[in-house]
Design an enzyme around this catalytic site. Structure first.
Site, PDB file in Angstrom:
ATOM      1  N   TYR A  91      -7.695  47.934   1.640  1.00 30.57           N
ATOM      2  CA  TYR A  91      -6.514  47.554   2.411  1.00 30.57           C
ATOM      3  C   TYR A  91      -6.094  46.153   1.988  1.00 30.57           C
ATOM      4  O   TYR A  91      -6.178  45.812   0.821  1.00 30.57           O
ATOM      5  CB  TYR A  91      -6.768  47.693   3.919  1.00 30.57           C
ATOM      6  CG  TYR A  91      -5.451  47.834   4.648  1.00 30.57           C
ATOM      7  CD1 TYR A  91      -4.617  48.922   4.380  1.00 30.57           C
ATOM      8  CD2 TYR A  91      -5.008  46.877   5.537  1.00 30.57           C
ATOM      9  CE1 TYR A  91      -3.378  49.041   4.982  1.00 30.57           C
ATOM     10  CE2 TYR A  91      -3.778  46.999   6.159  1.00 30.57           C
ATOM     11  CZ  TYR A  91      -2.966  48.069   5.871  1.00 30.57           C
ATOM     12  OH  TYR A  91      -1.736  48.183   6.457  1.00 30.57           O
ATOM     13  N   ARG A 155       9.472  48.510   4.779  1.00 28.01           N
ATOM     14  CA  ARG A 155       9.068  47.113   4.991  1.00 28.01           C
ATOM     15  C   ARG A 155       7.550  47.052   4.861  1.00 28.01           C
ATOM     16  O   ARG A 155       6.844  46.948   5.852  1.00 28.01           O
ATOM     17  CB  ARG A 155       9.523  46.620   6.368  1.00 28.01           C
ATOM     18  CG  ARG A 155       9.394  45.101   6.541  1.00 28.01           C
ATOM     19  CD  ARG A 155       9.737  44.684   7.967  1.00 28.01           C
ATOM     20  NE  ARG A 155       8.862  45.305   8.934  1.00 28.01           N
ATOM     21  CZ  ARG A 155       7.630  44.867   9.250  1.00 28.01           C
ATOM     22  NH1 ARG A 155       7.130  43.808   8.620  1.00 28.01           N
ATOM     23  NH2 ARG A 155       6.902  45.490  10.155  1.00 28.01           N
ATOM     24  N   LYS A 173      -4.687  52.701   5.792  1.00 30.34           N
ATOM     25  CA  LYS A 173      -4.917  52.603   7.236  1.00 30.34           C
ATOM     26  C   LYS A 173      -5.867  53.699   7.716  1.00 30.34           C
ATOM     27  O   LYS A 173      -6.752  53.456   8.549  1.00 30.34           O
ATOM     28  CB  LYS A 173      -3.583  52.706   7.990  1.00 30.34           C
ATOM     29  CG  LYS A 173      -2.785  51.396   8.045  1.00 30.34           C
ATOM     30  CD  LYS A 173      -3.411  50.435   9.051  1.00 30.34           C
ATOM     31  CE  LYS A 173      -2.749  49.068   9.056  1.00 30.34           C
ATOM     32  NZ  LYS A 173      -1.531  48.990   9.849  1.00 30.34           N
ATOM     33  N   GLU A 244       4.289  53.097  10.936  1.00 27.67           N
ATOM     34  CA  GLU A 244       3.789  51.965  10.146  1.00 27.67           C
ATOM     35  C   GLU A 244       4.832  51.474   9.155  1.00 27.67           C
ATOM     36  O   GLU A 244       5.409  52.256   8.380  1.00 27.67           O
ATOM     37  CB  GLU A 244       2.527  52.401   9.378  1.00 27.67           C
ATOM     38  CG  GLU A 244       1.876  51.303   8.568  1.00 27.67           C
ATOM     39  CD  GLU A 244       1.205  50.252   9.424  1.00 27.67           C
ATOM     40  OE1 GLU A 244       1.029  49.123   8.940  1.00 27.67           O
ATOM     41  OE2 GLU A 244       0.845  50.555  10.581  1.00 27.67           O
ATOM     42  N   ASP A 245       5.088  50.181   9.165  1.00 22.95           N
ATOM     43  CA  ASP A 245       5.892  49.500   8.146  1.00 22.95           C
ATOM     44  C   ASP A 245       7.286  50.093   7.962  1.00 22.95           C
ATOM     45  O   ASP A 245       7.777  50.260   6.840  1.00 22.95           O
ATOM     46  CB  ASP A 245       5.142  49.474   6.809  1.00 22.95           C
ATOM     47  CG  ASP A 245       4.016  48.433   6.802  1.00 22.95           C
ATOM     48  OD1 ASP A 245       3.877  47.719   7.815  1.00 22.95           O
ATOM     49  OD2 ASP A 245       3.284  48.340   5.810  1.00 22.95           O
ATOM     50  N   ASP A 267       1.902  50.180  14.997  1.00 22.87           N
ATOM     51  CA  ASP A 267       0.906  49.147  14.743  1.00 22.87           C
ATOM     52  C   ASP A 267       1.543  47.789  14.500  1.00 22.87           C
ATOM     53  O   ASP A 267       0.979  46.760  14.879  1.00 22.87           O
ATOM     54  CB  ASP A 267       0.038  49.546  13.552  1.00 22.87           C
ATOM     55  CG  ASP A 267      -1.174  48.645  13.404  1.00 22.87           C
ATOM     56  OD1 ASP A 267      -1.816  48.350  14.424  1.00 22.87           O
ATOM     57  OD2 ASP A 267      -1.481  48.238  12.278  1.00 22.87           O
ATOM     58  N   ASP A 268       2.725  47.745  13.877  1.00 22.75           N
ATOM     59  CA  ASP A 268       3.381  46.462  13.615  1.00 22.75           C
ATOM     60  C   ASP A 268       3.781  45.768  14.915  1.00 22.75           C
ATOM     61  O   ASP A 268       3.711  44.546  15.022  1.00 22.75           O
ATOM     62  CB  ASP A 268       4.623  46.671  12.742  1.00 22.75           C
ATOM     63  CG  ASP A 268       4.276  47.337  11.426  1.00 22.75           C
ATOM     64  OD1 ASP A 268       3.453  46.773  10.695  1.00 22.75           O
ATOM     65  OD2 ASP A 268       4.802  48.429  11.156  1.00 22.75           O
ATOM     66  N   ASN A 414       0.940  38.832   5.760  1.00 20.61           N
ATOM     67  CA  ASN A 414       0.201  39.515   4.694  1.00 20.61           C
ATOM     68  C   ASN A 414       1.132  39.807   3.527  1.00 20.61           C
ATOM     69  O   ASN A 414       2.328  39.970   3.727  1.00 20.61           O
ATOM     70  CB  ASN A 414      -0.348  40.849   5.224  1.00 20.61           C
ATOM     71  CG  ASN A 414      -1.746  40.726   5.789  1.00 20.61           C
ATOM     72  OD1 ASN A 414      -2.603  40.094   5.190  1.00 20.61           O
ATOM     73  ND2 ASN A 414      -1.961  41.336   6.940  1.00 20.61           N
TER      74      ASN A 414
END
Length: 587
Positions: A91, A155, A173, A244-245, A267-268, A414
């Site tokens: 990750y 993203r 993940k 996610e993202d 999660d973001d 990150n």
């Protein structure tokens, strides 16, 4: 000796050179593999030797990807044995480079035709049922997905729109779901929505593997995701979905549209907020300043930043009794145009409005330096994806402002190339007093002239999303409420050992993550039962019989009870320790 597995069981068996001779004969492998029959320890030693021989982290990533798709038992034995070393490879930060290179390395990550998830083009969302049927036909009959991570690649980390190349994120993940919280890897499903990309670099790349078109407008995007999610939940009614993202607006939009309809989580927004809240709870206890006197400056106002801040507001309201308006007034935000105010003169995105300042009068700060002087923050939290945004000048000034309290500095962006500052910089510029948590891993720091080595906190979402997924799989709540996520933060902050607290650490050591995941998932289940959200009768009855406030509670703040924790531990998947155990599992 157990009889050799057959049919689909044989296909999913990961024994390799440890397969006994009787099983090799039954599978018609005589003469087709080397004669040595090894134990798993020898296989693991060879795999680790190969891993260490790779010249770069990307090569290590590719080696581990191939190992995972050819011998999943060995892969997770290796990961769990060397988790601190391997987690940054599978990750962040290495997964960022792997995503950028995904279209170029994809054929070398797994054997040909290996199925490792779903790739769903926007033109084929009407065929979602057929896509799911194809997936089910390609995996063992009992591999019914219980958990999925889904992205559209718009993203990725701090790297922007990577399109289909973002598939590395769901894959990574889910590896952490398995390693950290013991989810069954055969029941994890990574998905990328191939909805195009606005990144011209990828559209022009002759090796790009996604569709070559710009991203859809909102109406088409939401109509397409509606079809995908409806088909997914129809096929797998109990599946837990992690968004996610996605781009900021779509991240908030999807969560708002679906959070009360299906078992889902972003999660973001929620995970980042939860893990940072846990670190913040620990930092508040050590800062030397009352919670209501904190002045918290966020740099970056995307979905993650606003999500984190809202959860910190909830904490201050619930735990410290601060009225919401007063708690909200403890927060300031800086974006690319400076301090966010209601009278700045531009049209604010909807998610920024809640924290826009109304008390600034005519003051408008255009830079972070000006905002630091104006706010005089006690805490500096970065989710800006701007490398070195926390300059040495800014860090030194924050230290000067907080002479009677320890400054809190959380550079959370990150990967490492996007981090607002390093741990070493934060330590040097604050006279080694900083309470620090980052979004990416940094090395330990030895205070000059001493042997005193300090370990940086990492506000890594892998502390929270795996136990949330484990708790969701077990208790099957109807939805993931804000109070469930809040319970996770409290439970995580309570898992620190006395030694960790004494050294000023804000998170438990990563080597203990399976144990902390079990504890956090147990607290999650208690809260789900308390709220009447849990649907699985076993857990409702067990928690009712052993509430967290009982004498058997082992958590420092009474967030769980021991019998429930024992039951959670017993249901966490782990790789087989011997070939005999593996054979029994697959029969």
């Amino acid at each position: 000796m157990a009889p050799a597995p057959t049919s689909t069981a044989a296909k999913s068996l990961s024994a390799g050179t440890a397969l006994p001779r009787e099983a090799r004969d039954a599978l018609r492998l005589k003469g087709l593999v080397p004669s040595a029959v090894e134990d798993f320890g020898a296989q693991e030693a060879r795999a680790y030797e190969q891993l260490q021989s790779k010249g770069s982290d990307l090569e290590k990533y590719m080696f581990l990807s191939w190992l995972r798709t050819t011998n999943i038992n060995l892969f997770y034995r290796l990961v769990l044995r060397h988790l601190k070393e391997i987690a940054p490879v599978i990750y962040t930060p290495t997964v960022g480079q792997a995503c950028q290179e995904f279209s170029h390395i994809y054929p070398f990550l797994a054997p040909p035709n290996a199925v490792d998830g779903l790739y769903i083009p926007i033109a084929e969302v009407d065929s979602i049922d057929e896509i799911i049927q194809n997936y089910r036909a390609s995996v063992p009959d009992d591999a019914v997905p219980e958990t999925t991570v889904i992205t559209d690649g718009s993203r990725i980390l701090g790297l922007g729109d990577l399109g289909i190349n973002g598939m590395g994120i769901p894959v990574g993940k889910l590896q952490l779901y398995v390693a950290a919280a013991g989810l069954d890897p055969a029941r994890c499903l990574p998905i990328v929505l191939d909805f195009g990309t606005d990144n011209q670099k990828h559209l022009d790349d002759p090796l790009y593997l996604g569709i070559r078109q710009k991203r859809p407008q909102d109406a088409e995007f939401y109509a397409a995701t509606e079809k995908v999610l409806t088909g997914l939940t129809k096929a797998f009614p109990n599946i837990f979905i992690q968004f996610e993202d996605f781009s900021t607006d779509h991240a908030f939009g999807l969560l708002e549209r679906w959070r009360d309809r299906i078992l889902c989580f972003n999660d973001d927004i929620q995970g980042t907020g939860s893990v940072i809240l846990a670190g913040f709870i620990s930092a508040i206890k050590q800062a030397g300043i009352p919670p209501r006197d904190q002045r918290i400056l966020f740099v970056g106002a995307g979905s993650a930043g606003v999500g984190v801040a809202k959860q910190l507001v909830d904490y201050l309201v619930i735990e410290h009794g601060i009225p919401e308006e007063e708690a909200k007034a403890m927060f300031w935000f800086v974006d690319s145009r400076g301090m966010i105010t209601a009278n700045r003169g531009d049209r604010l995105a909807e998610h920024k409005v809640y924290f826009a300042r109304h008390d600034n009068g005519d003051a408008q700060c255009k830079t972070l330096e000006d905002t630091v002087e104006y706010v005089k923050p006690t805490a500096l939290i970065g989710l800006s994806t701007i490398h070195k945004a926390f300059s040495e000048r800014i860090l030194t000034r924050v230290n000067e402002i907080n002479t009677t309290a320890r400054p809190i500095v959380f550079p959370l962006s990150n990967p490492q190339t996007k981090a607002e500052c390093t741990f070493e910089e934060a330590m040097r510029c604050t006279d080694n007093r900083v309470l620090f948590a980052s979004g990416t891993a940094f090395p330990a720091y030895t205070i000059p002239g001493t042997t005193d080595m300090r370990v940086p906190g990492q506000g890594n979402n892998m502390y929270v999303f795996p136990p949330i997924g484990l708790g969701a799989k077990l208790a099957r709540p109807t939805r993931i409420s804000d109070s469930l996520v809040f319970a996770v933060s409290k439970a995580l902050s309570s898992t620190l050992t006395e030694d960790e607290r004494a050294r000023g650490e804000l998170y438990p050591r990563i080597e203990r993550i399976r144990e902390t995941s079990a504890q956090v998932a147990t607290a999650f289940i208690h809260q789900a039962v308390r709220e009447g959200l849990a649907q699985d009768r076993f857990w409702v009855d067990l928690v009712t019989a052993h509430p967290a406030s009982s004498a058997t509670s082992r958590a420092p703040d009474g967030t769980y009870s021991q019998p429930v924790l024992d039951a959670v531990r017993a249901r966490m998947w782990a790789p087989a320790e011997s070939v005999q155990q593996l054979l029994r599992t697959h029969l």
